[in-house]
Design an enzyme around this catalytic site. Sequence first.
Site, PDB file in Angstrom:
ATOM      1  N   ASP A 236      36.972  41.558  30.457  1.00  0.00           N
ATOM      2  CA  ASP A 236      37.035  40.944  31.760  1.00  0.00           C
ATOM      3  C   ASP A 236      35.784  41.295  32.335  1.00  0.00           C
ATOM      4  O   ASP A 236      35.251  42.571  32.385  1.00  0.00           O
ATOM      5  CB  ASP A 236      38.199  41.443  32.335  1.00  0.00           C
ATOM      6  CG  ASP A 236      38.243  40.609  33.965  1.00  0.00           C
ATOM      7  OD1 ASP A 236      38.887  39.847  34.000  1.00  0.00           O
ATOM      8  OD2 ASP A 236      37.717  41.372  34.883  1.00  0.00           O
ATOM      9  N   ASN A 244      29.870  35.545  42.160  1.00  0.00           N
ATOM     10  CA  ASN A 244      29.714  34.038  42.648  1.00  0.00           C
ATOM     11  C   ASN A 244      29.524  33.907  44.008  1.00  0.00           C
ATOM     12  O   ASN A 244      28.711  33.163  44.571  1.00  0.00           O
ATOM     13  CB  ASN A 244      31.240  33.507  42.211  1.00  0.00           C
ATOM     14  CG  ASN A 244      31.256  32.873  40.927  1.00  0.00           C
ATOM     15  OD1 ASN A 244      30.174  32.445  40.303  1.00  0.00           O
ATOM     16  ND2 ASN A 244      32.437  32.993  40.366  1.00  0.00           N
ATOM     17  N   HIS A 249      27.543  30.133  42.366  1.00  0.00           N
ATOM     18  CA  HIS A 249      28.457  29.621  41.085  1.00  0.00           C
ATOM     19  C   HIS A 249      27.325  29.351  39.897  1.00  0.00           C
ATOM     20  O   HIS A 249      27.876  29.562  38.738  1.00  0.00           O
ATOM     21  CB  HIS A 249      29.251  28.485  41.284  1.00  0.00           C
ATOM     22  CG  HIS A 249      30.292  28.812  42.144  1.00  0.00           C
ATOM     23  ND1 HIS A 249      31.710  29.476  41.624  1.00  0.00           N
ATOM     24  CD2 HIS A 249      30.682  28.590  43.480  1.00  0.00           C
ATOM     25  CE1 HIS A 249      32.463  29.653  42.537  1.00  0.00           C
ATOM     26  NE2 HIS A 249      31.811  29.047  43.789  1.00  0.00           N
ATOM     27  N   ASP A 253      28.203  31.118  36.435  1.00  0.00           N
ATOM     28  CA  ASP A 253      28.064  30.288  35.183  1.00  0.00           C
ATOM     29  C   ASP A 253      26.912  31.282  34.138  1.00  0.00           C
ATOM     30  O   ASP A 253      27.343  31.116  32.837  1.00  0.00           O
ATOM     31  CB  ASP A 253      27.606  29.015  35.398  1.00  0.00           C
ATOM     32  CG  ASP A 253      28.822  28.140  35.957  1.00  0.00           C
ATOM     33  OD1 ASP A 253      29.853  28.767  36.123  1.00  0.00           O
ATOM     34  OD2 ASP A 253      28.383  27.065  36.422  1.00  0.00           O
ATOM     35  N   GLU A 279      37.330  34.793  33.900  1.00  0.00           N
ATOM     36  CA  GLU A 279      36.108  35.491  33.383  1.00  0.00           C
ATOM     37  C   GLU A 279      36.633  36.484  32.258  1.00  0.00           C
ATOM     38  O   GLU A 279      35.992  37.532  31.973  1.00  0.00           O
ATOM     39  CB  GLU A 279      35.590  36.237  34.496  1.00  0.00           C
ATOM     40  CG  GLU A 279      36.536  37.411  35.298  1.00  0.00           C
ATOM     41  CD  GLU A 279      37.339  36.581  36.515  1.00  0.00           C
ATOM     42  OE1 GLU A 279      37.972  37.501  37.354  1.00  0.00           O
ATOM     43  OE2 GLU A 279      37.378  35.498  36.583  1.00  0.00           O
TER      44      GLU A 279
END
Length: 373
Positions: A236, A244, A249, A253, A279
């Site tokens: 994680d 973010n 974002h 990504d 994630e």
Amino acid sequence: MLQLSFVGQMIGSLGLGALIVMGYGLVLRHFSGKWYEDYASAVVLACGALAAMTNPIVLESGYIFDARAVFIALAGPFAGPGGAVLVAACTVLPRIMIGGDGVTAGVAGIIIAAGAGIIFNWLFPNKRTPAGFLLLGCLAALMVLSLFMLEFHTALTLMESIGFTLTLVNILGIVLLGSALEATKRNADYLRDVEFNAERDPLTGLYNRRALGQFEGSLGQSVSPDKRHGCVVLFDIDRFKSVNDRFGHARGDEVLQRVAATVTSRMRRSDFVVRFGGEEIAVVLLSTSVDDAYRIAEHIRALVEKLVFAHEGETFTVTVSAGIAAFTVGETKLEEAFDYADRALYQAKNAGRNRTKILSVPVSRAAAARANA
């Protein structure tokens, strides 16, 4: 009458095209990798050429004409240069064995047809359209010039009697069969894309939860005894929401993609990597002990820690936490192993993040009884 008979037998030979298209479709469906696909396609086209040679027009003194050139010429664009050479070799040998006065011209015609396919594929690799196949047909039609390897008067007589018809039928056959093969390839590529996208995460390219369900369902049937023991590692990305929120974002990504690439770079072909959540990235390691899984997780954690990301002149790094749980196929459900790996991940988060924790899955009574038997 000779020309009508010739056209009839040539069309009959081209009827083999339906079987060749079916065979080509099976090759595309069951062979992966360009090398395997090309040479399996070459075998299919060679079978078509050889089958066409069993239905020839035989003129006096061993002059043999058939539809082999159609399959040989198409080997270039559909099986590559190596495949074209293979198809040519598979047809040259039988033609030599048949013999007759026309054997030299026959071999030369095969070489010209194969060369036409190779040259076409080299010059126009993406022109597999009806117009492109018409051009290939015209190139392959040059094989008719091989007749002039015979005695000139004989060659002239054959050219007058069947030269035009042979050329026309070969060009038509290449256009029709080439178009059918290309349509089959396009359909196969489309189905591959659909199947790939149905079980892949579009952002990271990893498997998705749907593919994980299929993997779990087939695990007990396809895993060999030496791979029954394994581990689930659940990664994680720490504080991913803040990435973010702070950098946008698009950067988030990018972080997901690069972390996913880092994880997969350390995996074997037998390992299964899936985007488990937003994630979260999960790995199923077969034939792996808990100690080995811990070393792998720690190595990946260290690699991720070294990744550097940039945003508007500012750089930043991320870390990952990992949880590990072991499983045994047939004794521990993969779903249960994921649950305990998630609990171990929770412990890693609570312990300060950027670390790996291990949690043992309790052994069921039935499994304990089997172990003690």
